[in-house]
Design a protein around this motif. Structure first.
Motif, short mmCIF file in Angstrom:
data_model
loop_
_atom_site.label_atom_id
_atom_site.label_comp_id
_atom_site.label_asym_id
_atom_site.label_seq_id
_atom_site.Cartn_x
_atom_site.Cartn_y
_atom_site.Cartn_z
N LEU A 38 15.93 54.08 18.24
CA LEU A 38 14.88 53.13 17.88
C LEU A 38 13.64 53.32 18.75
CD1 LEU A 38 16.95 49.85 17.30
CD2 LEU A 38 15.76 51.21 15.58
N ARG A 39 13.85 53.61 20.03
CA ARG A 39 12.71 53.80 20.93
C ARG A 39 11.89 55.02 20.52
NH1 ARG A 39 12.82 54.02 27.58
NH2 ARG A 39 10.65 53.33 27.85
N VAL A 42 10.31 53.93 16.67
CA VAL A 42 9.50 52.70 16.55
C VAL A 42 8.57 52.64 17.75
CG1 VAL A 42 9.53 50.20 16.34
CG2 VAL A 42 11.38 51.54 15.33
N HIS A 45 7.24 48.08 19.49
CA HIS A 45 8.55 47.44 19.49
C HIS A 45 8.52 46.00 18.99
CE1 HIS A 45 9.60 50.63 22.72
NE2 HIS A 45 9.83 51.08 21.51
N ASN A 47 7.58 45.40 16.16
CA ASN A 47 8.03 45.58 14.78
C ASN A 47 9.54 45.35 14.64
OD1 ASN A 47 5.45 46.21 13.88
ND2 ASN A 47 5.73 48.41 14.22
N LEU A 48 10.26 45.56 15.74
CA LEU A 48 11.71 45.31 15.71
C LEU A 48 11.99 43.83 15.51
CD1 LEU A 48 12.98 47.64 18.58
CD2 LEU A 48 13.24 47.97 16.13
N ALA A 51 11.33 43.10 11.97
CA ALA A 51 12.44 43.61 11.16
C ALA A 51 13.65 42.70 11.25
CB ALA A 51 12.80 45.03 11.61
N ALA A 52 13.91 42.16 12.44
CA ALA A 52 15.04 41.24 12.62
C ALA A 52 14.86 40.00 11.76
CB ALA A 52 15.17 40.85 14.10
N LEU A 207 18.78 44.03 16.16
CA LEU A 207 17.36 44.38 16.22
C LEU A 207 16.62 43.48 17.21
CD1 LEU A 207 16.65 45.00 12.43
CD2 LEU A 207 16.79 46.72 14.24
N SER A 208 16.96 42.19 17.22
CA SER A 208 16.35 41.27 18.17
C SER A 208 16.71 41.64 19.60
CB SER A 208 16.80 39.84 17.86
OG SER A 208 16.26 38.92 18.79
N ALA A 210 17.59 44.65 20.61
CA ALA A 210 16.89 45.90 20.89
C ALA A 210 15.43 45.64 21.26
CB ALA A 210 16.97 46.82 19.67
N HIS A 211 14.81 44.68 20.56
CA HIS A 211 13.42 44.32 20.86
C HIS A 211 13.29 43.87 22.31
CE1 HIS A 211 10.39 40.99 21.12
NE2 HIS A 211 9.63 41.96 20.70
#
Length: 272
Positions: A38-39, A42, A45, A47-48, A51-52, A207-208, A210-211
């Protein structure tokens, strides 16, 4: 088609036979690999997070379809929906008094939808509600979250009561899905729409998480200090990680079921 499934099934079978410590290592390694991926792809970040929210909205849409078209709430946990409504209501209050932004509007829409789901389960579709399977005691999570919020909360300039409320909704959100997992554990068979909904929750929370993790890496830890001092910044990050790993086991069996061409998800003993 069958030839395409065999490698995946072989890997799944191999992973399932590994001892618990190896399974934990594989899960952590997979999560780290996903974060690195993802890093790389994207660049913004934030946008993550968007996306979540989009995946979460998709999961709610599936839930609405199940209740309106299928006319059943079988397999859904009323208690999970009530916990969701509780932490959303508290978070909305905190948003209004602490920082009104786009998240306030998103939470408002989610709360309205959640209250509608609760109404449908309690009244319109009560006959299909599996009350005997939805036997998780919600005070097992509400009381510990309340106590923890008194002990560990933000160190901002806001009123202390608002800071405690904010911590409470962060902690409660992390464990609000537990009653839903208990229902699935009790039934062992999860019908498609419920499985899609819970999987969407798992993806949204990953995703959250990861953000947050990538933001911490990008700022070299400055984001944590911006949240305050003491244990609170670490607890925020830990809550995000807990939310992800609570659903990780279910998501594994969901993906395996999809690749195996099974419409109904059957969970083995000990899952979730």
């Amino acid at each position: 088609m069958k030839g395409g499934k065999r490698p995946i099934q072989a890997v799944a079978t191999w992973a399932r036979r590994q001892p618990p410590k190896i399974k934990v290592f594989l899960a952590v390694a997979s999560a780290m690999a996903a974060l690195v991926f993802l890093r790389m792809i994207v660049h913004d970040h934030d946008n993550l997070f968007a996306a979540a929210e989009a995946v979460h909205a998709l999961g709610i849409s599936v839930l609405i379809y199940k209740l309106t078209k299928e006319k059943t709430c079988a397999g859904l946990s009323l208690k999970s929906q009530e916990l969701t409504a509780l932490f959303l209501a508290v978070r909305l209050y905190c948003s209004f008094v602490m920082e009104f932004d786009i998240h306030t509007l998103l939470d408002s829409a989610t709360l309205v939808t959640t209250l509608w789901v609760i109404y449908m389960i309690r009244f319109n579709l009560k006959s299909s509600y599996m009350e005997d399977k939805d036997n998780f005691k919600i005070y097992y999570v509400v009381i510990p979250c309340a106590v923890l919020s008194f002990l560990i909360h933000p160190t901002t300039q806001h009123h202390v009561l608002n800071r405690i409320f904010w911590a409470f909704c962060v902690y409660l959100e992390a464990v609000s899905v537990l009653p839903q997992l208990r229902v699935m554990q009790n039934t062992k068979i999860v019908e498609p729409f419920t499985a899609h909904y819970v999987f969407a929750l798992g993806v949204a929370r990953f995703l959250s998480c990861a953000h947050w993790l990538l933001q911490v890496l990008d700022t070299r830890g400055r984001l944590l200090t911006a949240l305050g001092y003491g244990l609170w910044p670490s607890m925020v990050l830990l809550s995000e990680i807990v939310q992800t790993f609570i659903l990780a086991d279910f998501c594994y069996y969901y993906v395996k079921s999809i690749f195996g061409g099974q419409l109904v998800l059957r969970l083995p003993s000990g899952v979730v």
